[in-house]
Write an enzyme that holds these catalytic residues in place. Structure first.
Site, PDB file in Angstrom:
ATOM      1  N   GLU B 220       0.842  -1.190   0.000  1.00  0.00           N
ATOM      2  CA  GLU B 220       0.000   0.000   0.000  1.00  0.00           C
ATOM      3  C   GLU B 220       0.879   1.241   0.000  1.00  0.00           C
ATOM      4  O   GLU B 220       2.105   1.143   0.062  1.00  0.00           O
ATOM      5  CB  GLU B 220      -0.970  -0.017   1.186  1.00  0.00           C
ATOM      6  CG  GLU B 220      -0.326  -0.160   2.544  1.00  0.00           C
ATOM      7  CD  GLU B 220      -1.323  -0.504   3.656  1.00  0.00           C
ATOM      8  OE1 GLU B 220      -2.255  -1.276   3.431  1.00  0.00           O
ATOM      9  OE2 GLU B 220      -1.143   0.010   4.770  1.00  0.00           O
ATOM     10  N   HIS B 258      -4.275   2.833   8.453  1.00  0.00           N
ATOM     11  CA  HIS B 258      -2.993   2.343   8.957  1.00  0.00           C
ATOM     12  C   HIS B 258      -2.066   3.529   9.232  1.00  0.00           C
ATOM     13  O   HIS B 258      -1.988   4.464   8.426  1.00  0.00           O
ATOM     14  CB  HIS B 258      -2.305   1.451   7.922  1.00  0.00           C
ATOM     15  CG  HIS B 258      -2.942   0.101   7.797  1.00  0.00           C
ATOM     16  ND1 HIS B 258      -2.823  -0.667   6.665  1.00  0.00           N
ATOM     17  CD2 HIS B 258      -3.685  -0.619   8.660  1.00  0.00           C
ATOM     18  CE1 HIS B 258      -3.472  -1.808   6.838  1.00  0.00           C
ATOM     19  NE2 HIS B 258      -4.005  -1.799   8.033  1.00  0.00           N
TER      20      HIS B 258
END
Lengths: 393, 307
Positions: B220, B258
């Site tokens: 990511e 996150h």
């Protein structure tokens, strides 16, 4: 978490970092009291918002410049009146701009030269890194790109802390004279102590200046903190300014939801950060535009789903909703019941596509189908994304 | 074979008496994983009982390891105490510490990672779903499940999966299993900026594992770990590799759930990582629905059998 410049400078003073004398005001009635703390003469007025590019920004009122140098305190007071309560648009705020709710008055320093100094976490080495440059007052990314030799870095061993030789290395490379070296060393040490002890994720001084009297001062101050560490810093949490945050994001955090508003019209509700990001991506891939990032966490409880729907629906741009849940441990049927309850509770009128996968998914899909609600079912992420894009078109 | 853990691996659970740790200790026992000890300071001498299993609880990791032969710990300790729990595994000389805990202060992780340098213990996580090496029983039971992944979505086989995200890992695994393609080991390395095992560490292990025939790498935005892994793959990996990067539409400067998923510069964008994947010959999944298919394409091109 971010704080304002005036708050960061107060923190700097606590850690022995030299800053120009300053005072903040939240109301016009406070201008005189604030200005009385500064000597007569040239005064700087600075709009306090959590965004950069203030100096070159423009107020929606037409007034130019979110940071102004004034010849006298009287002029500073007049300028402050044009900033406070007005909306400032900068390259970083987006077209909506930010309302200035605090102004900060400082004395004007006699600048000899501008530098750059920052401390942040280097992810590749998992160590703090101090970044310094002889090129201050400009965009550091540009310096890094065009003249990387003018950027100096020292990596700090967390087991030992900042070593004296590393501080010397920095002040020598910045080309400072003896008196400046002494002042800069004290400042760098103070800044590292602040970074470490307050659990900052980044501290940035741009510009750091030398003065005509061989002093070294932080002319600007930007500090952000690691959200995970806030529980042990109540004094930092007290600095949080909810005016600077999207009310939808504040509401979401109360329900342990992670929500970030975007510009599109397809809202998403997803469990897991990675899946939520890729749901946004797949909407875009099929020609739609995501209205938000929303991670309901691993569990996706009924209460959270209801809260998530309510937050999504406060965004007037939203024309349709895509729910994407991978029910790993959670029973998909329980999640489906939660969605049905939530849709009924909020009286949803917009198109809704639900993609469920995982544990007991067949029962979950049946619950959705039997609900009597107009819920479109998606078989895969790609299928669900194409369906919602078509429905809002 | 598999990587890091296999069906005979004995694990202990730190925080086994907390609701989160207890729930997942039960699920691991149900999966057939050898959960041989629990650790909760102050509750040593008690037992964790579930479906006929009676797991002894110890006051320390060292005591638990000596008494039961556990070599791996699953850490479900709350954030303020999690870094200490990781360090305890390292000092007890475990092979592997898997930190599931989300929200550990970054400074704590910086210190712990430094303290673990040169020690034998490998850290996976924190803020991760853990690892699964599927077993040969019904719904892949009999394997080693450490953490919070749903066990039943797996199938024993030859594809290695490594990812920073939990549910996105499940998505990839489920796509594989639905197509009848099994997995050797699935590793969730976690979404924090400072973590133990990196994409590259896992890729190296998969490359050395003769039982792993193909790899799916999921990354990511934020950091440059995926780019480093891609460069190494280009130079060293002959096995088919498929990749996916989440966050192409994420705006810069915003943390996407996150702690580590934030675009800072031009190097850590989804576009930069996808370009690095392509340059390394990694078959890029166009959408998250395409992850298993991307690996199938890569395997076909190299004439490699995945199942």
């Amino acid at each position: 978490m971010n704080i304002h410049e005036y708050q960061a400078k107060a923190l700097f003073e606590k850690f022995g970092i030299a800053v120009p004398k300053g005072a903040a005001a939240k109301f016009p009635e406070e201008f005189d009291t604030a200005l009385s703390q500064l000597p007569e003469g040239t005064t700087v007025v600075k709009s306090q918002i959590h965004a950069g590019g203030r100096g070159k920004g423009t107020f929606k009122s037409g007034f130019k410049g979110g940071v102004k140098l004034c010849k006298s305190k009287a002029e500073a007071k007049e300028v402050a009146g044009k900033m406070l309560g007005e909306t400032l648009v900068t390259v970083q705020t987006g077209p909506a701009g930010r309302k200035v709710q605090t102004v900060y008055f400082t004395t004007a320093s006699s600048i000899k030269k501008e530098y750059y100094l920052a401390i942040l976490l280097d992810r590749a080495t998992s160590r703090p890194v101090i970044v310094a440059s002889t090129e201050g007052g400009v965009e550091i990314e540009k310096v890094a790109h065009e003249t990387p030799e003018k950027i100096f870095k020292v990596f700090i061993d967390p087991a030992y802390g900042l070593a004296d030789y590393q501080v010397r290395e920095l002040v020598f490379k910045l080309g400072l004279n003896a008196a400046e070296q002494k002042a800069a060393s004290k400042l760098i040490r103070g800044l590292y102590t602040l970074f470490w002890e307050t659990d900052a994720s980044m501290v940035e001084i741009n510009p750091l200046i030398t003065t005509t009297t061989d002093g070294v001062e932080a002319l600007d101050a930007k500090v952000s903190f690691d959200d995970n560490s806030l529980y042990r810093h109540p004094e930092i949490v007290a600095l949080r300014d909810l005016n600077e945050e999207d009310p939808k994001e504040v509401e979401a955090s109360k329900h342990a939801l992670s929500y970030i508003a975007l510009d599109g019209n397809i809202a998403c509700l997803v469990n897991g950060a990675g899946l939520a990001m890729s749901t946004m991506d797949i909407i875009k891939h099929f020609g739609g535009n995501p209205a938000n990032f929303l991670d309901v966490g691993g569990g996706a409880s009924r209460e959270q789903v209801v809260a998530a729907f309510k937050i999504i629906l406060t965004d007037p741009k939203v024309k349709g909703i895509l729910v994407n849940i991978f029910g790993g441990i959670m029973d998909c049927n329980i999640i489906a019941n939660g969605i049905v309850d939530a849709v009924k509770e909020v009286g949803l009128k917009l198109p809704l596509v639900v993609r469920l996968e995982g544990n007991n998914v067949v029962a979950g899909k049946e619950t959705l189908a039997k609900s009597g609600l107009t819920i479109t079912s998606g078989d895969s992420m790609a299928d669900a994304a194409q369906k919602i894009v078509k429905l809002v078109a | 074979m598999a990587i890091f853990v296999h069906e005979k691996t004995k694990i202990l659970v730190q925080g086994i008496t907390g609701s989160f740790g207890a729930r997942h200790a039960q699920l691991s026992l149900d999966y057939g994983t050898l959960v041989v000890a629990g650790v909760t300071p102050g509750k040593g001498g008690q037992f964790f009982e579930h479906n006929g299993h009676k797991v002894p609880i110890f006051n320390s990791v060292a005591d638990a390891a000596v008494a039961t032969g556990a070599t791996v710990s699953a850490i479900f300790v709350p954030p303020p105490f999690a870094a200490d729990a990781i360090l305890e595994c390292s000092d007890a000389g475990l092979d592997l510490a898997v930190a599931i805990t989300e929200g550990i202060p970054i400074r704590d992780m910086v210190r712990v990672k430094r303290a673990m340098q040169g020690k034998k213990t490998r850290l996976v996580g924190p803020n991760c779903p853990g690892l699964v090496t599927p077993g040969t029983g019904p719904k892949s039971s009999g394997g080693c499940r450490i953490g919070i992944s749903p066990g039943y979505i797996h199938q024993k086989g030859h594809v290695g999966v490594v990812s920073r995200s939990g549910t996105l890992t499940y998505e990839a695994v489920w796509q594989l299993t639905s197509k009848g393609i099994g997995q050797s080991t699935c590793v969730g390395i976690g979404g924090d900026p400072v973590n133990g095992t990196s994409h590259l560490d896992v890729i190296k292990a998969f490359n050395d594992d003769p039982d792993t025939h193909g790899i799916i790498m999921i990354g990511e935005i934020g950091g440059t770990a995926e780019v480093e892994a891609a460069k190494w793959i280009k130079a060293n990996v002959k096995k088919p590799v498929a990749g996916f990067i989440a966050g192409a539409t994420a705006p810069a400067g915003r943390r996407m759930g996150h702690a580590g998923a934030i675009v800072g510069g031009t190097e850590d964008t989804a576009a930069a990582k996808i370009a690095a994947f392509k340059a390394a010959g990694i078959e890029v999944a166009v959408t998250p629905s395409d992850m298993a298919d991307a690996l199938i394409r890569a395997a076909k091109a190299q004439n490699v059998k995945l199942s």
